[in-house]
Design a protein around this motif. Structure first.
Motif, short mmCIF file in Angstrom:
data_model
loop_
_atom_site.label_atom_id
_atom_site.label_comp_id
_atom_site.label_asym_id
_atom_site.label_seq_id
_atom_site.Cartn_x
_atom_site.Cartn_y
_atom_site.Cartn_z
N THR A 130 84.23 9.32 -13.54
CA THR A 130 84.98 8.75 -14.66
C THR A 130 85.80 7.55 -14.20
N PHE A 131 86.41 7.69 -13.05
CA PHE A 131 87.17 6.57 -12.48
C PHE A 131 86.26 5.40 -12.16
N ILE A 132 85.08 5.67 -11.61
CA ILE A 132 84.13 4.60 -11.28
C ILE A 132 83.70 3.87 -12.55
N TYR A 133 83.39 4.61 -13.62
CA TYR A 133 82.99 3.97 -14.88
C TYR A 133 84.11 3.08 -15.42
N PHE A 134 85.32 3.61 -15.38
CA PHE A 134 86.47 2.84 -15.87
C PHE A 134 86.65 1.56 -15.06
N MET A 135 86.58 1.68 -13.74
CA MET A 135 86.78 0.51 -12.88
C MET A 135 85.63 -0.49 -13.02
N LEU A 136 84.40 -0.02 -13.20
CA LEU A 136 83.27 -0.93 -13.39
C LEU A 136 83.41 -1.73 -14.67
N VAL A 137 83.84 -1.07 -15.73
CA VAL A 137 84.05 -1.78 -16.99
C VAL A 137 85.19 -2.78 -16.84
N LEU A 138 86.26 -2.38 -16.19
CA LEU A 138 87.39 -3.29 -15.97
C LEU A 138 86.97 -4.51 -15.14
N MET A 139 86.22 -4.28 -14.07
CA MET A 139 85.76 -5.40 -13.24
C MET A 139 84.75 -6.28 -13.98
N ALA A 140 83.95 -5.68 -14.85
CA ALA A 140 83.00 -6.47 -15.65
C ALA A 140 83.75 -7.38 -16.62
N ILE A 141 84.82 -6.87 -17.22
CA ILE A 141 85.63 -7.68 -18.12
C ILE A 141 86.29 -8.83 -17.35
N LEU A 142 86.84 -8.53 -16.19
CA LEU A 142 87.42 -9.59 -15.35
C LEU A 142 86.37 -10.63 -14.97
N GLN A 143 85.18 -10.16 -14.64
CA GLN A 143 84.10 -11.07 -14.26
C GLN A 143 83.72 -11.99 -15.43
N VAL A 144 83.72 -11.45 -16.64
CA VAL A 144 83.41 -12.27 -17.82
C VAL A 144 84.46 -13.36 -17.98
N PHE A 145 85.73 -13.01 -17.83
CA PHE A 145 86.78 -14.01 -17.97
C PHE A 145 86.69 -15.09 -16.89
N VAL A 146 86.37 -14.70 -15.67
CA VAL A 146 86.21 -15.68 -14.60
C VAL A 146 85.03 -16.60 -14.90
N GLN A 147 83.91 -16.02 -15.31
CA GLN A 147 82.72 -16.82 -15.59
C GLN A 147 82.96 -17.77 -16.76
N MET A 148 83.57 -17.27 -17.81
CA MET A 148 83.81 -18.11 -18.99
C MET A 148 84.85 -19.18 -18.71
N GLY A 149 85.88 -18.83 -17.98
CA GLY A 149 86.96 -19.77 -17.74
C GLY A 149 86.62 -20.87 -16.75
N PHE A 150 85.99 -20.51 -15.65
CA PHE A 150 85.78 -21.49 -14.60
C PHE A 150 84.40 -22.11 -14.61
N TRP A 151 83.37 -21.34 -14.91
CA TRP A 151 82.02 -21.90 -14.85
C TRP A 151 81.59 -22.48 -16.18
N MET A 152 82.05 -21.91 -17.30
CA MET A 152 81.67 -22.44 -18.61
C MET A 152 82.80 -23.29 -19.20
N HIS A 153 83.91 -23.42 -18.48
CA HIS A 153 85.04 -24.27 -18.85
C HIS A 153 85.61 -23.94 -20.22
N MET A 154 85.65 -22.68 -20.58
CA MET A 154 86.21 -22.28 -21.87
C MET A 154 87.73 -22.37 -21.88
N LYS A 155 88.33 -22.55 -20.72
CA LYS A 155 89.79 -22.68 -20.66
C LYS A 155 90.25 -24.07 -21.06
N ASP A 156 89.34 -25.02 -21.09
CA ASP A 156 89.69 -26.40 -21.42
C ASP A 156 89.83 -26.57 -22.93
#
Length: 104
Positions: free
Chosen positions: A48-74
């Motif tokens: 259960t902890f692994i599932y929770f942490m994987l989802v949390l890290m996936a959400i963080l990964q989406v924000f990193v990808q969208m913000g820095f590689w797709m420049h959605m922060k601009d």
């Protein structure tokens, strides 16, 4: 003369970040991936902890990808952000309704 003025204004609004932030974002993405693989490979952690942490890290990964590689922060990316958020809401609604329908 008017073209020079508008080109100068355009350069003011668009600032080049340089590679430093991209390298930091890349390292952060790799770190999130390595942590996820290590947690799953360990096998002795509560699932259960692994599932929770994987989802949390996936959400963080989406924000990193969208913000820095797709420049959605601009600036000027309001419509793509609204489209992506609308898609997320629609997908979550479909999943919740499918689960509700299956459990009915």
């Amino acid at each position: 003369m008017a073209n020079q003025h508008s080109a100068a204004e355009e350069k003011k609004h668009h600032k080049h970040e340089g590679p430093k932030k991209h390298i930091i974002a890349f390292i952060f993405s790799i770190l999130l991936t390595v942590i996820a693989f290590a947690m799953v490979a360990a096998g002795e952690i509560n699932t259960t902890f692994i599932y929770f942490m994987l989802v949390l890290m996936a959400i963080l990964q989406v924000f990193v990808q969208m913000g820095f590689w797709m420049h959605m922060k601009d600036r000027g990316h309001v419509f793509p952000i609204v489209g992506i958020l609308s898609g997320v809401v629609i997908v979550f609604t479909i999943v919740i309704m499918a689960e509700y329908w299956a459990w009915w």
